[in-house]
Design a protein around this motif. Sequence first.
Motif, PDB file in Angstrom:
ATOM      1  N   GLU A  63      -7.187   3.565  -5.633  1.00 42.47           N
ATOM      2  CA  GLU A  63      -6.829   1.956  -5.346  1.00 42.47           C
ATOM      3  C   GLU A  63      -5.806   1.922  -4.578  1.00 42.47           C
ATOM      4  O   GLU A  63      -5.772   1.030  -3.523  1.00 42.47           O
ATOM      5  CB  GLU A  63      -6.637   1.482  -6.663  1.00 42.47           C
ATOM      6  CG  GLU A  63      -7.838   1.063  -7.548  1.00 42.47           C
ATOM      7  CD  GLU A  63      -7.521   0.314  -8.996  1.00 42.47           C
ATOM      8  OE1 GLU A  63      -8.528   0.388  -9.460  1.00 42.47           O
ATOM      9  OE2 GLU A  63      -6.388   0.208  -9.051  1.00 42.47           O
ATOM     10  N   SER A  64      -4.736   2.975  -4.678  1.00 45.18           N
ATOM     11  CA  SER A  64      -3.618   2.678  -3.908  1.00 45.18           C
ATOM     12  C   SER A  64      -3.847   3.105  -2.302  1.00 45.18           C
ATOM     13  O   SER A  64      -3.545   2.633  -1.518  1.00 45.18           O
ATOM     14  CB  SER A  64      -2.404   3.713  -4.489  1.00 45.18           C
ATOM     15  OG  SER A  64      -2.757   4.961  -4.243  1.00 45.18           O
ATOM     16  N   ILE A  65      -4.750   4.182  -2.259  1.00 44.63           N
ATOM     17  CA  ILE A  65      -5.352   4.780  -1.028  1.00 44.63           C
ATOM     18  C   ILE A  65      -6.041   3.554  -0.204  1.00 44.63           C
ATOM     19  O   ILE A  65      -5.713   3.134   0.894  1.00 44.63           O
ATOM     20  CB  ILE A  65      -6.000   5.854  -1.194  1.00 44.63           C
ATOM     21  CG1 ILE A  65      -5.140   7.044  -1.643  1.00 44.63           C
ATOM     22  CG2 ILE A  65      -6.866   6.286   0.246  1.00 44.63           C
ATOM     23  CD1 ILE A  65      -5.944   8.273  -2.228  1.00 44.63           C
ATOM     24  N   ASN A  66      -6.841   2.906  -1.113  1.00 43.07           N
ATOM     25  CA  ASN A  66      -7.431   1.669  -0.523  1.00 43.07           C
ATOM     26  C   ASN A  66      -6.576   0.536   0.008  1.00 43.07           C
ATOM     27  O   ASN A  66      -7.000   0.016   1.243  1.00 43.07           O
ATOM     28  CB  ASN A  66      -8.495   1.146  -1.334  1.00 43.07           C
ATOM     29  CG  ASN A  66      -9.751   0.563  -1.145  1.00 43.07           C
ATOM     30  OD1 ASN A  66      -9.770   0.321   0.148  1.00 43.07           O
ATOM     31  ND2 ASN A  66     -10.579   0.006  -1.879  1.00 43.07           N
ATOM     32  N   ALA A  67      -5.674   0.276  -0.649  1.00 38.19           N
ATOM     33  CA  ALA A  67      -4.814  -0.691  -0.461  1.00 38.19           C
ATOM     34  C   ALA A  67      -3.956  -0.387   0.922  1.00 38.19           C
ATOM     35  O   ALA A  67      -3.846  -1.254   1.856  1.00 38.19           O
ATOM     36  CB  ALA A  67      -3.828  -1.078  -1.702  1.00 38.19           C
ATOM     37  N   ALA A  68      -3.447   0.959   0.893  1.00 37.12           N
ATOM     38  CA  ALA A  68      -2.838   1.321   2.088  1.00 37.12           C
ATOM     39  C   ALA A  68      -3.653   1.337   3.294  1.00 37.12           C
ATOM     40  O   ALA A  68      -3.466   0.816   4.414  1.00 37.12           O
ATOM     41  CB  ALA A  68      -2.529   2.897   1.791  1.00 37.12           C
ATOM     42  N   GLN A  69      -4.961   1.621   3.162  1.00 35.04           N
ATOM     43  CA  GLN A  69      -6.058   1.522   4.200  1.00 35.04           C
ATOM     44  C   GLN A  69      -6.440   0.139   4.750  1.00 35.04           C
ATOM     45  O   GLN A  69      -6.485   0.024   5.876  1.00 35.04           O
ATOM     46  CB  GLN A  69      -7.407   2.266   3.802  1.00 35.04           C
ATOM     47  CG  GLN A  69      -7.285   3.860   3.951  1.00 35.04           C
ATOM     48  CD  GLN A  69      -8.681   4.386   3.755  1.00 35.04           C
ATOM     49  OE1 GLN A  69      -9.535   3.697   3.181  1.00 35.04           O
ATOM     50  NE2 GLN A  69      -8.734   5.817   3.986  1.00 35.04           N
ATOM     51  N   LYS A  70      -6.219  -0.854   3.758  1.00 33.73           N
ATOM     52  CA  LYS A  70      -6.597  -2.057   4.096  1.00 33.73           C
ATOM     53  C   LYS A  70      -5.291  -2.804   5.070  1.00 33.73           C
ATOM     54  O   LYS A  70      -5.245  -3.337   5.692  1.00 33.73           O
ATOM     55  CB  LYS A  70      -6.563  -3.012   2.815  1.00 33.73           C
ATOM     56  CG  LYS A  70      -7.899  -3.114   2.128  1.00 33.73           C
ATOM     57  CD  LYS A  70      -7.906  -3.829   0.923  1.00 33.73           C
ATOM     58  CE  LYS A  70      -9.339  -3.808   0.215  1.00 33.73           C
ATOM     59  NZ  LYS A  70      -9.527  -4.492  -1.016  1.00 33.73           N
ATOM     60  N   LEU A  71      -4.159  -2.386   4.486  1.00 38.16           N
ATOM     61  CA  LEU A  71      -2.733  -2.826   5.233  1.00 38.16           C
ATOM     62  C   LEU A  71      -2.882  -1.998   6.531  1.00 38.16           C
ATOM     63  O   LEU A  71      -2.530  -2.860   7.491  1.00 38.16           O
ATOM     64  CB  LEU A  71      -1.741  -2.251   4.675  1.00 38.16           C
ATOM     65  CG  LEU A  71      -1.422  -2.727   3.015  1.00 38.16           C
ATOM     66  CD1 LEU A  71      -0.292  -2.028   2.148  1.00 38.16           C
ATOM     67  CD2 LEU A  71      -0.781  -4.253   3.368  1.00 38.16           C
ATOM     68  N   GLU A  72      -3.538  -0.898   6.673  1.00 35.43           N
ATOM     69  CA  GLU A  72      -3.351  -0.213   8.043  1.00 35.43           C
ATOM     70  C   GLU A  72      -4.561  -0.821   9.071  1.00 35.43           C
ATOM     71  O   GLU A  72      -4.276  -1.197  10.029  1.00 35.43           O
ATOM     72  CB  GLU A  72      -4.055   1.355   7.894  1.00 35.43           C
ATOM     73  CG  GLU A  72      -2.957   2.332   7.684  1.00 35.43           C
ATOM     74  CD  GLU A  72      -3.054   3.559   7.663  1.00 35.43           C
ATOM     75  OE1 GLU A  72      -2.232   4.553   7.589  1.00 35.43           O
ATOM     76  OE2 GLU A  72      -4.214   3.894   7.636  1.00 35.43           O
ATOM     77  N   ASN A  73      -5.663  -1.173   8.501  1.00 40.43           N
ATOM     78  CA  ASN A  73      -6.614  -2.084   9.203  1.00 40.43           C
ATOM     79  C   ASN A  73      -6.133  -3.370   9.595  1.00 40.43           C
ATOM     80  O   ASN A  73      -6.193  -3.751  10.557  1.00 40.43           O
ATOM     81  CB  ASN A  73      -7.910  -2.534   8.102  1.00 40.43           C
ATOM     82  CG  ASN A  73      -8.709  -1.290   8.057  1.00 40.43           C
ATOM     83  OD1 ASN A  73      -8.696  -0.406   8.986  1.00 40.43           O
ATOM     84  ND2 ASN A  73      -9.488  -1.157   6.906  1.00 40.43           N
ATOM     85  N   GLU A  74      -5.305  -4.147   8.723  1.00 37.32           N
ATOM     86  CA  GLU A  74      -4.688  -5.512   9.023  1.00 37.32           C
ATOM     87  C   GLU A  74      -3.751  -5.071  10.352  1.00 37.32           C
ATOM     88  O   GLU A  74      -3.846  -5.998  11.188  1.00 37.32           O
ATOM     89  CB  GLU A  74      -3.915  -5.885   7.881  1.00 37.32           C
ATOM     90  CG  GLU A  74      -4.726  -6.703   6.964  1.00 37.32           C
ATOM     91  CD  GLU A  74      -3.777  -6.979   5.851  1.00 37.32           C
ATOM     92  OE1 GLU A  74      -4.486  -7.624   4.705  1.00 37.32           O
ATOM     93  OE2 GLU A  74      -2.883  -6.795   5.701  1.00 37.32           O
TER      94      GLU A  74
END
Length: 1952
Positions: A63-74
């Motif tokens: 989940e933390s990885i996913n959140a980090a990836q989302k932030l990177e996408n943004e």
Amino acid sequence: MASWLGGLGSGLGQSLGQVGGSLSSLTGQISSFTKDILLEGAEEVGDAATELHVSNSKLREIESINAAQKLENERLKKVCSDLEEKHEAAELQIKQLSIEYRNQLQQKEVEISHLKARQNALQEQLQKVQTAAQSAQSGVGVLPPATTSASYVPVVRHSSGFEGDDMDFGDVIWSQQEINRLSNEVSRLESEVDHWKQIALSSKVQGTNDAEQSEICKLQNIVKELKRNLSQEIDEHQHELSVLQDAHRQKLVEITRRHREELSEYEERIEELENQLQQGLTDAVGGSKISEQKKNARSLEGGKIEELQVVKDQKDEIRKLNHSLSSAKEENKILLKERELAEVGKIQIMQEYENLKSDFSKLQSAVAEQDALLKEQEKKLQSKTSLPEDIVRLQQALLGTKMMIIFFNLIIFSKPSQVFTFKEGLEKELTSSQRKNENILSAYAEDQNSELSRLRQDLERKERELNESIAERETLIVELGELDKQNQEATQHVITLKEQLSKQHTETDSIINQLKFDLDFERKKLSELEMEKMETIKELDSQKEKLSQCSYALNDLHISKQQLQGNIKDLQEQLRKAQDCNFHHKKEIGELEQRLKEREEELSVSLSKLTEKSNQESDYTCQDLILKKKEVEIAKLQNDISENKQLNEDLKKSVSDLKIENGKLMAATEELKQELNNAISEKNKVHLEKDTVVEALKMEKRRLESELNQAEKRLLEQAHKYKQTIEELSKARSMDTSALQLEHERLVRCNQEKDFKIAELKRSIEQMEIDHQETKEMLTTSLGGQKQLTELIKEKEVFIEKFKNQALQVKQELEEYMKVSKKQDVLKQNLEEKDRSLAVMKEENNHLKEEIERLKDQQSRSMPVVEPKTLDIIIELESEVTQLKVIKNNLEEEIEVLRKTIEDQNQTTVQLQQSLQEQRREIDESKFQCEQMNVTHEKLSLEKDEEIKNLQKTIEQIRTQLHKERQIIQTDSSDIFQETKVQTLNGENGNEKHDLSKAEIERLVKGIKEREMEIKLLNEKNVSLSQRIDQLSKDEVGKLTRIIQEKDLEIKALNARVSSASSRQDVLCLQQQLQAYVLEREQVLAVLSEKTRENSQLKTEYRNIMDMVAAKEAALVRLQEENKRLSDRSENSSQDMSRETIQNLSRIIREKDIEIDALSQKCQTLLTVLQTSGAGSDNGSGGVNSNQFEELLQERDKLKQQVKKMEEWKQQVITTVQNMQHESAHLQEELHKLQAQISVESDSNSKLQVDYNGLIQTYEQNEKKLKSFSQELAQVQHSIGQLYNTKDLLLSKLDLVTPSVAMASTVSQLSGIQHGTPELLSDETKLLQNELEQLKKKLQEKDSTIRTLQENNQRLSDSVATASEIERKNQEGTESEMRQIKEKNDVLQKSLREKDILIKSKSDQLLSVSENLSNKENENELLKQAVTNLKERNLILEMDIRKLKEENEKIVARSREKETEFRALQETNMQFSMMLKEKEFESHSMKEKALAFEKLLKEKEQGKTGELNQLLNEVKSMQEKAVTFQQERDQVMVALKQKQMESSALQSEIQHLHEKEQRLNQELERLRNHLLEMEDSYTREALAAEDREVKLRKKVLILEEKLVSSSTAVENASHQASLQVESLQEQLNLVSKQRDETMLQLTISQDQVKQYALSLANLQMVLEQFQQEEKAMYSAELEKHKKQTEEWRKKAENLEEKVVSLQESLGEANAALDAASRLTEQLDIKEEEIEELKKEGEIRKEMLEDVQNKLMNLMNSTEGKVDKLLMRNLFVGHFHTPKNKRPEVLRLMGSILGIKREELDQLLSEDQRGVTRWVTGWLGGGAGSKSVPSTPLRPTHQNILNSSFSELFVKFLETESCPSLPPPKLSVHDMKLLGEFDFSLPSNSAVLVMGRRPDTNPFLAPRSAAVPLITPASGSGHLLMKPISDALPTFTPLPVSPDASAGAVLKDLLKQ
């Protein structure tokens, strides 16, 4: 953002840190415990619950990885948007550039058309002038020289339209050239025109006015035609422009479409990459899980698969939930902050609880594992099968590493930058562990015993750890209980929060709906605002186009100058005319005054006549005549008044025209100023660009030179090294022994590798130095540019201030003129009123005359009756006369006032003329300045061009020199000197860097101090903003401190590395860091410059706005004053308000409106600029509205929210910093360990140095021999150098000879021309050829000698090399390596120190720059607030202006209404006056009738009927006459009115005619003045030409003089030459015999030369090919070498890794071997000890048997006897002991003799002397056995007199018994103690411990020779109670030194 993400991503550590102190301590314990467990072994999951916990933790990680990836996408999306914006900006820039280029082209074409038109006109003028001149000269009889008109008419190519944007600048250049050509042609034509005009003027004898008029008409026609042509060309150009714009639009549409397509492709690509990333992450997580599942129990695989499915389902659900959560959070970010905080807190608490549970489960599993491991190890010890044990242990270690990977994932996710490094480290550890596994398996058979000992130690250690873990488990259980309580409290709190949140949710839903509605509304507003923004952008573009046009209008300055001059001349003419008109007006006014006086006199005469006529009775005829005269006079007066009116109107018109022209002039001057400024700025830009080009070329030149030098050095070094290696290899092959060959080759290879490494390091250092120098140069150039810019800005500010002052003066003058015009208007109004009053007076005068006539009639008829009435009339008339006199006086006063006003007007006109002259001067000065600037700029540009050319030449020369040097390079260069030079250079560069950095810092500090002073002043105004900014700056300081801490850590790590082994990787890392710092510094400087630019822009905008506000306030004040005046006027005198004043007011109001509109537009543009420049503002603003204020307030709220977020981030950052500190503590511990290792390595280094010193001594001996050889070599080289010098001299002589040959040939030619001797040439050439051949021969001989010398040199060098290499062999390799290592170390240390200094300086600079940045941001925000305040003030002022406008409009409306009323009243008044006159006439008629009736009545009374009838008839006749008179009067009145109308019409016609005449006169005068001026200019030019002619003639005279002198010099030279020729002829006569031979030789030599030339050409071709091939070869070789070096580097790195691993394995193996050797030694010792003990046992048995036998014998024989020797020793000992300790000896003796204690105490308590005497007597009487030999006293015993008896006795026992050391334990610790003890013990003990002798055994005590070996039957009892026991067999002492006599055990006994 990165820091915030890092703070969020740092998971559990932060959350636990936030809970409190207790939790932080607990986490510390847990982390340490988990680390120990992970190091010991992997976790074995036994239960399904623990597996579930693990899966949950992994889920959280995902989940933390996913959140980090989302932030990177943004972030990527943001980057995309930024790039789109940049693309749009670039497109806009391209648009602007294209528009500018098109405008340029249009202007150029316009210029071309203008010049062509001008050329045509001039050609026509020329033709006319020529014809006139020819006609004039034909009359005179003189033919002029015909001058041809310009035959060259260039073909003009008009570009109908652009072919897209593919048009080259060639067309622009062509157009510029054509313009220059046309301008030259124009100037030529103008000069021709001047010439022909002069001729025409000289030929003309007084031309008639008719001819001039005809010429003027022609010129006017020409002007009209030219105007038509111009308009047609402009239309054509506009059409072309529209076509171009259409094409450009189409192109723009295509570009935008492509851009959108590319963007869509990029977005698809990004989505694909994101998908791939997610897949990769899931794969990685799956892989880690599989690895863990394989290593765990296989029985749980099915269950695990099911659990994995469950986990996947959970993941899907969690993803869905995350999506929904993210959308909800995005919608309710602002409103649901508290709710989010609560949820975060809850999640953290839950995570902590779960983590604690998982930790506890892990601990339990670890304990179980340890128990299992203990049992397995015990079993394995019993079975002694250690091979599977090792395999299991290795598997556990692998599992541990895997668990470490999983454990550190948390840290990795929080720090994504460290992932790769950590992974590499783990991979290395895995590989090393695999290698260790293989090594251990291979060395298993050898190391069984060592492994057994290790297993025992492990067992002990694990037992201890078990105990510790149990203790920790108990503490954890207690803490878990506390945590459970806290968890319950937290759950209760969460429940309450949930209830509150549910309530809040319902409220927020309603608020969200409202917000959505508001959002839609605001979006609509936004769309409207965007539309407005687009409009403003369009306006901006149009303004930019206008600006570009203005900038290119510089080229048209010359034309505009001429036009302006013409305008100024016209204005002068108009002024003169106005003055003339004024004079005429004065004269006319004087005439009018005279006429008025005459009229007044006539009036007085008429009045006197009237009085006379009242006295006398005159006929009606004379009255009619007087009436006619009066009418004529009235008409004349009216005409005079109308003329006066016309004159006044003309004056007004002239004044208004003057004002308009003045305004035009002002506008023209302002345009000129703008153009000047633009020109100056463009010139500055051009110069800056040229400077940058020059600097760039210089930089390229330096870079090329440095690169070429480096390349040459590298090639030389490589060639030298390759030669050395080849020679060494060849010598190595020539060696006999194969072992020596192999070793030598290996050493050579190592040497080569080391040389290559050194060369690479040197290159890297040189590159660093070059980079640093480049940065320095860049900084210096930038500083210089900044200084230049500042100077230019100062100059411009001075210019602007001057122009402002001038503008203010002009404004003041204008205001004065306005006031004068107002006064004139008032005077005109008064005049009109006076005219009206005059007309009224005239009418009244007529009425009075009629009344006088009637009165006369009445008087004639009835004088006696009507006397009182006449008296009344006379009184009235007198009163009227007095009134008329008063009016006359008033009129005279008014006329005087008018005179004064006219005089004032004249003065004002004079002042206007003066101001115009001043303006002209200013314009001339500005033009002169502009020309000077142009000249200077042209000079500068020429100088720069010359510099560029020189630089290019120098670069070409350097290239050619380099090519030559490459051919002539010799490879005999020494490396040692180069290395020393490099080192010295490095040192110098380092110092320079440091000094420069200091100077730069000082400069920055000074600049910052100045800025800070300005910022303080602004801060006093805005305190609130400064506080917010301080908070932000604190956050930044925190960030900076964190950065500094990180850098400190990096520096410490680098220091540690350097102290351990300063390798090449560290240097590379340092270089990368330095480059990064340089980049950061450049970025920071760029940011600083941008901030300063923004600051300056904001300041200028602030000033502009302040000026605008002040202007607006002034305008407001003026408007208010005008309003007050208007209101006063309207209240006081509503009738005085006239049309003209209202018109003036309306005009002023319009002007003010225009000004206000302009100001509002400026404000709008400023606002748009500010909003674009500001970071926060995204919305564009079309105009200043309340919507914008709302947006600003919203932005402020957003900023507040951001500040809060920043504070939260700050707290998170602080927590991360604390965690980092904890980690740093661990790192310090590791550092300490490393330092210990370093100390060990330093010991080994010291040993190596000792060996090295020995090698150096041998090397120095060899070096002395080498020096002698090198001296010989130097001598040889010196001789070679001398030969080269001689060669160069000869070559230079040859070069000198060749030009002398040429000179001789020229001289011979001259002499041949003079004397005619062509044969001499051939002879001279022959002589010269002979000399050439001789020189060639000499050269060949020299070359041959040089070659021989070179061969000798090579032989010598070979012999020297062989001799030296035979002596060196092994020493050189080791020595060179050691030296290179030392040099490397020194260089690296120096570079490190320099880099440390640089890093410190850079960090200081960073801090200062960050402070600057923060200060600048403060300034910017303060200025922004000031701008907002000014905007508010602007709005308020606009509101006031609107109100005032409305008031003005109301006042104007009122004034209009009052005017209409006034007019209506005037009309009614006129009607009433007419009615009154009619009524008066009727009343007069009625009175007459009444009188007649009275008369009739009286006659009737008298009875005179006949008379009555007569009277009646008379009355009737009189009535008829009266009626006729009335009719005639009405007709006359009608006729008068008609005549008045006709006269007014005629007057208007006359006015028109007058105006036309005046205009024509003005045009005539203007043309005359123009002609006169043209003639003046032509005369001036002619005079100038004459001056030039005079100057040229002077120059010609000077040149003629020079020619004469040169001719005399030439004659002298020719004379000398002739003398030389005569001497040469004599020589030639002597050489004439050799001519034929030389001719033959010449032909042969010519053939040879041809052949040589061909061969040379071929050789050059071959050489070029060879050079190309060589270059290709070199490049190929370089590439190969690079590849090889890269491969070697890789190999070296692999080898280093292998070496490290091998060293580790070696260390382990050595440790194992040491342990094994120790064990074997101990085993051997113990076996020997056992054997010796057995032997001793047997001896002791024998001794026991003997002693028992003897004892039995002794017991039988001597039971009551005492040993004499023993008693003697005791007795002697008693006397030797001190007196204090003698009772102890007596007690001992008593115990031996069997005396009881009590008796002894009694004896001792009594007198001691008696006892001693008794004892001595008793002892003396005793007899002793003679069986034991006496022990003699040794001299050592005298030292121990002071010691006690018990100590002596113990020593005695020690010497007798000599006890062995206790048996050593078979453990590693004990062995270590032994080893340590070895160093501490003295020599004797060392012998005992270490030395193992074969003959003697140290464990066995020495046996006495007198003791017989007989075993007794039995022996028992106490040893001391027995007389002589086996413990004391004999008293023969061991010879032991007194230092080592007392053992450790006995000392302990004594102490007890």
